[in-house]
Design an enzyme around this catalytic site. Sequence first.
Site: not given
Ligand code: ASP
Length: 316
Positions: A58-59, A86, A108, A136
């Site tokens: 989703r992110t 690598k 991320r 986050h």
């Molecule tokens: N999607 C959120 C995160 O990336 C929460 C989770 O993964 O539980 O931290």
Amino acid sequence: MTFSHKHLLGIEHLHPRDITAILDLADEYVDLNRRAEKHADALRGLTQVNMFFENSTRTQASFELAGKRLGADVMNMAMQASSIKKGETLIDTAMTLNAMHPDLLVVRHPHSGAVDLLAQKVNCAVLNAGDGRHEHPTQALLDALTIRRAKGRLHRLNIAICGDIAHSRVARSNLILLGKMENRIRLIGPPTLMPSQISEFGVEVYDDMREGLQDVDVVMMLRLQKERMDGGFIPSEREYYHRYGLDAEKLALAKPDAIVMHPGPMNRGVEIDGTIADDINRSVIQEQVEMGVAVRMAAMDLLARALKAQRLAEAG
Ligand code: ASP
């Protein structure tokens, strides 16, 4: 609307007025996103690169859509499969990308602090899309927008954050944001899933969920982050659900109009009962996803304005 930050690395760097500025602009983008024609041009001509060193559904989709709706050229780098495997260092990867002149870098990474480090090495705006257990920020902002729209305000609310606090960057960013906006925060979870220095945050801590949920306005559930656990943090999932899973009986202790939140992905039947998650009268989980796109549009728009102003100043 002024926003003086070069990057969005964490809520800890933001002033309450920065938070309000992002949420106010995000409200406008919610309206845009509900129209048939969803385009604006705040990022036109700019290049956005999404670098996800950790899986995300989703992110990443949310950032991609946000960039596209604002007219950016968006590129997704599949970091799991690429040069990181690598043996290239994070900094080498960043320098290589930097040479391609991106304007916005969304990152991320599984290690806390990695995104901050990267931001020091590139000359574009960096957005933290989650680093280890650290922060986050866009999740906390989208949660704040969801709460503000559902409750009509973002201060003096009783908010319970429940479950795996220790491993959760979502909990940490929310704790900082909701604290800055002067809410009363309760953390609920087993002592094994509570960070050791939690008392420094000025929150109330409960290990009995029935006690902790009394009269709260917001119930924020967290995913049990099994991938970050290396030992026996909980006796069993069944036992965990019995004590800390949100079901109708426990939710009845909160205020009658309390809202239920979850950042996703959800473990149904572990931290939350599926019926509650799907109850449109209580659960705002789908709204959180909707607010996510709008908040990311707002954050990237404000960072792009700051970037353009900086470039103009340098050129002049
Ligand atoms: N999607 C959120 C995160 O990336 C929460 C989770 O993964 O539980 O931290």
